[in-house]
Design a protein around this motif. Structure first.
Motif: not given
Length: 349
Positions: A18-25, A54-64, A66-72
């Motif tokens: 997510l840190g990397k996505l902050s510059t090229d998202s 951790q599993r819940d955190l990872f699920r949230e991460f994957k959903m985010l 997908r949303t970012i890539y869709l918006e891109q």
């Protein structure tokens, strides 16, 4: 229970990604930006707090993600649509400027040919031979009677030669010949248009044409020279290869779902009939033998049915391209425009 050494690894991966996505998202909605910050904060807490799932955190991460890539993807589609709108709106204006410029090339050509002759004589060439070289340039044009998809690649190639020369130290005696850019400069001066801007109009017009048109191969432009007679003829083999290549593209578009099977069939029929009509003409096209001959590009059938195209090709004559030589500063306008990165074309990339 999860192994304690795995827990910080998951959190580290999420923070890093997510840190990397902050510059090229690219474009992101406010809600997505808020979600990203929340998940990063949660991952940072998880580095020290093993109670965070951790599993819940990872699920949230994957959903985010997908949303970012869709918006891109949506942002890229919007950008492409805006570009299409821009080309549609400006295209006719740029084309009208180029039509006016092409009409002026005849007068500019006369002036440049005289300058070319004078330079040859100043270099010691006899007047009669210099005049012959001048007359050999009569058939050459940089823009007139040429479409932008023909002239622009040559101009871009000359621009690259200038860049290479400039980067290579601008060695005396290594200056490239740039007859097309010389002609464009003369036209730009006559019409009071800066040459870099004139080139941008050419690029805009070419981009609009490519976006709006899918022109089939033009027989009179695809010619080859008979090495024995020296005469020019239509290169039917090259035209057929272009048609086959287009069919390959159509097949690929159908397989990827961009067009339906029905549309692909219709397009392929259009390609076949286009080739047949240009080779066979309007007569005797119902004969099975004739159709077989045209598909095989039988030489006799081509000569019999393609007379009009052959006549047009036969008008092609060799010509000399005048090299007016180098004078200090002749490309400064182009180099300065690229350094300033102020051309419209840069905004279209």
């Amino acid at each position: 229970m999860e192994h304690p050494t795995i827990i910080p690894v998951i959190a580290f991966l999420i923070i890093d990604r997510l840190g990397k996505l902050s510059t090229d998202s690219g474009a992101q909605s406010t809600s997505t930006a808020v979600s990203k910050k929340r998940i990063i904060d949660k991952a940072q807490r998880a580095l020290l707090d093993p109670s965070i799932d951790q599993r819940d955190l990872f699920r949230e991460f994957k959903m985010l993600i997908r949303t970012i890539y869709l918006e891109q993807r949506v942002a890229r589609l919007e950008e492409a649509a805006n570009r299409q709108d821009f080309l549609r709106d400006i295209g006719d204006w740029a084309a009208a400027i180029l039509v006016r410029a092409k009409k002026s090339e005849g007068g500019v050509k006369v002036d440049q040919q005289k300058l070319f002759k004078d330079q040859l004589e100043a270099g010691g060439m006899s007047g009669s031979l210099a005049n012959k070289h001048k007359e050999d340039c009569d058939g050459w044009h940089a823009l007139q009677s040429l479409d932008t998809d023909v002239s622009l690649p040559i101009l871009e190639q000359e621009l690259q030669l200038i860049r290479d020369w400039h980067i290579g130290g601008q060695l005396a005696g290594s200056e490239p010949a740039t007859p097309y850019l010389d002609r464009v400069q003369a036209l730009a001066l006559k019409l009071d248009i800066p040459r870099p801007l004139f080139l941008d109009f050419l690029r805009v017009s070419d981009d609009r044409n490519k976006a709006s048109h899918n022109r089939p191969p033009v027989p009179s432009r695809i010619v080859k020279q008979d090495l024995v007679t020296g005469s020019y003829m239509v290169d039917w083999e090259a035209i057929k290869e272009a048609c086959v290549a287009r069919k390959t593209v159509v097949e690929s578009q159908m397989r990827s779902g961009k067009i339906s099977e029905q549309h692909a069939t219709l397009f392929n029929h259009a390609i076949d009939i286009y080739l047949r009509l240009h080779v066979c003409g309007e007569k005797d096209t119902d004969s099975v033998d004739d159709r077989k001959a045209f598909m095989e590009l039988n030489t006799e059938a081509v000569n019999r049915y393609a007379k009009n195209e052959q006549k047009t090709a036969g008008k092609v004559k060799p010509y000399m391209v005048p090299d007016l030589g180098y004078t200090p500063g002749k490309w400064d306008d182009l180099l300065l425009a690229e350094e300033e990165q102020g051309s419209i074309s840069a905004l279209l990339d």
